[in-house]
Motif scaffolding. Structure first.
Motif, PDB file in Angstrom:
ATOM      1  N   ASP A  48       0.827  -1.210   0.000  1.00  0.00           N
ATOM      2  CA  ASP A  48       0.000   0.000   0.000  1.00  0.00           C
ATOM      3  C   ASP A  48       0.857   1.253   0.000  1.00  0.00           C
ATOM      4  O   ASP A  48       1.885   1.324   0.672  1.00  0.00           O
ATOM      5  CB  ASP A  48      -0.907   0.005   1.234  1.00  0.00           C
ATOM      6  N   HIS A  66       0.423   5.854  -0.430  1.00  0.00           N
ATOM      7  CA  HIS A  66      -0.499   6.975  -0.474  1.00  0.00           C
ATOM      8  C   HIS A  66      -1.040   7.140  -1.899  1.00  0.00           C
ATOM      9  O   HIS A  66      -0.310   6.982  -2.882  1.00  0.00           O
ATOM     10  CB  HIS A  66       0.204   8.256  -0.040  1.00  0.00           C
ATOM     11  N   LEU A  67      -2.313   7.485  -1.997  1.00  0.00           N
ATOM     12  CA  LEU A  67      -2.941   7.609  -3.309  1.00  0.00           C
ATOM     13  C   LEU A  67      -2.562   8.906  -4.016  1.00  0.00           C
ATOM     14  O   LEU A  67      -2.576   8.985  -5.241  1.00  0.00           O
ATOM     15  CB  LEU A  67      -4.467   7.523  -3.163  1.00  0.00           C
ATOM     16  N   HIS A  79      -7.690   2.402   0.946  1.00  0.00           N
ATOM     17  CA  HIS A  79      -6.789   2.723  -0.163  1.00  0.00           C
ATOM     18  C   HIS A  79      -7.005   1.756  -1.330  1.00  0.00           C
ATOM     19  O   HIS A  79      -6.986   2.166  -2.501  1.00  0.00           O
ATOM     20  CB  HIS A  79      -5.340   2.660   0.305  1.00  0.00           C
ATOM     21  N   GLU A  86      -9.035   7.879  -0.013  1.00  0.00           N
ATOM     22  CA  GLU A  86      -8.014   8.402   0.881  1.00  0.00           C
ATOM     23  C   GLU A  86      -8.578   8.577   2.294  1.00  0.00           C
ATOM     24  O   GLU A  86      -9.797   8.611   2.496  1.00  0.00           O
ATOM     25  CB  GLU A  86      -7.489   9.740   0.365  1.00  0.00           C
ATOM     26  N   ASP A  96      -3.427  10.185   4.589  1.00  0.00           N
ATOM     27  CA  ASP A  96      -3.268  11.015   3.391  1.00  0.00           C
ATOM     28  C   ASP A  96      -3.385  12.508   3.655  1.00  0.00           C
ATOM     29  O   ASP A  96      -3.063  13.310   2.769  1.00  0.00           O
ATOM     30  CB  ASP A  96      -4.324  10.618   2.352  1.00  0.00           C
TER      31      ASP A  96
END
Length: 705
Positions: free
Chosen positions: A157, A159-160, A268, A273, A347
């Motif tokens: 995973d 952060h978007l 996610h 977020e 996020d």
């Protein structure tokens, strides 16, 4: 910062050695310098106190123990380095329970409130367990700190990093979202319960959840007794680094750490977020009459703003104010933000009463406070969203002027102006136009962009959207404060009857007004925020300050999803349209100009006669024509929005500039479902040259095809 390599189970190495091997996905942890740090062979305890004369760590066998099983004294000669007390305890396992205890002067007039009997929560505690325990000896026994290992299988995973301009925020309460028995989840009221409802969030079309406070706060009185007004919202922090234990499934110490991470990871994976509502403006220790269970007993004058007599400055309205621009407190906040970003993959953050962060160590507002500037410039926070509630409880109001371009802001002017326009207040067409087009009056002078305006009509603090059109007076008697709490200026209307009614005409008007405000919100330039439940007409029965209502008043009633499917469909179509329509998500302010002579300007405004609008007119009506000039996205379409807040039907003429386009109806809030909205803008074609009749209090939106 440490770095470990992990290969997710979904990415198996190729069996062919000649084929390119998948690159390992790197996971970053942010090791905290203080607190209980797990090391090979034991735990290192480190804590700051400049004025303490001695320090102890108290160890417990069980959460329910009122007395420690072991007390370990720090040696001031060997275990103190500057103002840091540090000691290594060998063979101490993960999951161990502890408090600190510090001796020192009790001299409030000098800022000191040491109590050698107090059990102290570690300011850097990663998790807490248990509750406040009552004691006949007068000693405050707060929840115990837990030794936590930050290791977690994130399965790759990351952060978007979705741009703020493409974000749709959904403000929600972790417990309230699934606590009701109507939620039909296996783990109601927990982080795991949120995971079970991810399909709903995804279908709703939101791109980020903004969680009301999840860092630790008291769930009962600090003397261990049960409060008549339970702390539901959580705006009363006591451990900034620890996820709230009350939202975990089960009672195992530290379980909340793993479950919170699981929730973030699964959100996610669904493309959603996670933004945290953080409260760095005060703590739950209160004023000089409050208990001592953490900061007061370690270095009171460092962590809090004090008056000369030792009493507490109160810019938060909650008894004390965190001295956030003191170097020690500032360092703690930096470590905390990085901890949530790198160890929990958060996020972004919404800073509660953020104007307090603009106050120096004496409480004075200053233009460039170190903390606010450092948060904006911190390279480790560069991928995060930072949002200010740009006011405080002592009169500071900085909407439009809060810090530099990294900071977005809750736009209180947007909330008030949209409410007043649709209520039918006079003289609001100009304000409505300004808010719809991104609030350039507020944000352009400070070098910001439209997306720095967090647009909202409702938030947790105030009426729900359904109540905004059902009540003209707050109904907060259940809060136990004789209806004195909560805001009196709500710009609401009940349209004839206070509260629920069976009168069909009023019911229909209320639903129409909800649709008007939701449509305005999601058609506006800026970043929209929806409050959980507004999409299905959730009610708090007129309570506009439900901070203590841990019951059906505040919980999401999932029966409303089936009862109000038409409203839910309306919102889903709106969010889908916004996500795919760059005309509504401009990153620069509208100019009123066209890129080429024959193009539509990026925005133009008209009256009901199709001519250029007279802003001095007494009408409650206007047309907004959004062109695609200056956009490079092929999906961009021209959009025409007709708004009428008057109490009688009104004929509109399309502007001449619009007649060269073919327009299809997207929204008509006056029509019953399914004709209120046409997903994909597939509604009837507008016949050029013919009047367009809008019913009272209604909005139409057309899209050029």
């Amino acid at each position: 910062m440490t770095r470990t390599s992990q290969t997710p189970t979904s990415r198996k190495p190729s069996a062919d050695p000649l084929m390119p091997q998948p690159k390992p996905i790197l996971q970053f942890n942010y090791p905290l310098p203080y607190g209980a740090v797990v090391r090979d062979g034991g735990v290192q305890f480190a804590i700051y106190s400049k004025s303490a004369t001695s320090m102890r760590v108290l160890l417990y066998n069980r959460v329910t123990d009122s007395e420690p099983s072991r007390s370990i004294e720090f040696d001031p000669q060997t275990d103190r380095w500057g103002d840091i007390w540090s000691i290594f305890v060998p063979e101490l396992p993960i999951g161990s329970l502890y408090h600190f205890q510090a001796d020192g002067p009790f001299a409030p007039e000098q800022g000191h409130r040491f109590d050698g009997h107090a059990r102290l929560i570690d300011p850097y505690a990663r998790a807490l367990a248990g509750k406040f325990q009552p004691g006949q000896d007068g000693i405050v026994r707060p929840p115990k700190c837990v030794v936590v290992d930050d290791h977690f299988d994130w399965q790759g995973d990351r952060h978007l990093k979705r741009p703020l301009s493409e974000t749709i925020i959904y403000e929600m309460h972790v417990r309230g979202f699934t606590k009701s028995s109507t939620s039909d989840v296996d783990h109601p009221g927990t982080y795991l319960g949120v995971i079970e409802k991810i399909p709903y969030l995804k279908s709703l079309g939101v791109t980020a959840v903004e969680l009301m406070p999840v860092h630790e706060f008291p769930t009962e009185e600090s003397n261990g007794s049960k409060s008549e007004r339970p702390n539901y919202w959580g705006y009363d922090p006591m451990a900034f680094f620890a996820p709230h234990r009350g939202y975990a499934y089960g009672n195992k110490p530290g379980a909340q750490v793993r479950q919170f991470k699981e929730m973030v990871r699964e959100l996610h994976a669904a493309g959603i977020e996670v933004i945290l509502d953080v409260v760095f403006n005060h703590t739950s220790e209160g004023n000089e009459h409050g208990p001592t269970f953490t900061f007061k007993g370690l270095e009171n004058s460092v962590y809090y703003m004090l008056n000369q007599d030792g009493s507490y400055k109160n810019y938060s309205g909650c008894g004390n104010t965190v001295n956030s621009n003191h170097p020690i407190a500032r360092e703690m906040i930096f470590h905390c933000l990085r901890h949530w970003v790198y160890n929990y993959h958060i996020d972004g953050f919404r800073f509660d009463l953020a104007s307090i962060l603009h106050r120096n160590r004496h409480g004075d507002l200053v233009p460039n406070p170190p903390l606010v500037e450092y948060i904006a410039e911190d390279p480790m926070l560069a991928d995060t969203k930072i949002i200010a509630e740009a006011w405080d409880a002592a009169g500071a109001y900085q909407v439009g002027s809060f810090a530099n371009h990294r900071w977005a802001e809750w736009n209180g002017a947007y909330r008030d102006n949209i409410r007043r326009y649709w209520r039918g207040d006079n003289g609001m067409t100009g304000a409505m136009a300004t808010r719809l087009s991104g609030s350039s009056d507020l944000y352009q002078p400070s070098g910001k962009n439209p997306y720095h305006s967090i647009n909202f009509v409702t938030s947790h603090d105030g009426y729900t959207l359904n109540d905004l059109v059902s009540y003209e007076r707050k109904h907060n008697m259940a809060n136990g404060e004789e209806n004195r709490d909560g805001d009196n200026n709500n710009y609401s209307s009940n349209y004839g009857i206070e509260g629920p009614t069976r009168r069909v005409a009023i019911q229909e008007l209320r639903v129409r007004q909800v649709k008007n405000m939701l449509a305005t919100l999601l058609l506006s330039q800026g970043t929209p925020m929806i409050v959980s439940g507004d999409e299905v007409l959730r009610t708090q029965r007129g309570n506009n300050n439900a901070y203590c209502q841990d019951n059906a008043t505040s919980w999401f009633d999932w029966r409303l999803v089936s009862r109000n499917t038409e409203m839910l469909r309306f919102v889903e179509a709106l969010t889908a349209f916004r996500v795919h329509q760059p005309t509504l998500r401009r990153e620069a302010f509208l100019t009123g100009t066209a890129e080429r002579p024959n193009d539509l300007p990026d925005v133009s405004w008209y009256g009901t006669d199709g001519e250029v609008i007279d802003w001095q007119s007494a009408y409650h009506s206007m047309t907004c024509l959004l062109g695609t000039s200056w956009l490079r996205d092929r999906n961009a379409r021209c959009v025409m929005i007709l708004m009428h807040a008057g109490g009688s039907p009104q004929n509109f003429m399309a502007p001449p500039a619009a007649e060269k386009f073919k327009w299809r109806l997207f929204i008509d809030t006056a029509k019953p479902s399914p004709k209120d909205i046409y997903p994909g803008a597939t509604g009837p074609v507008l016949i050029n040259g013919e009047p367009i009749e809008l019913d009272h209090h209604s909005l139409r939106c057309y899209v050029a095809v």
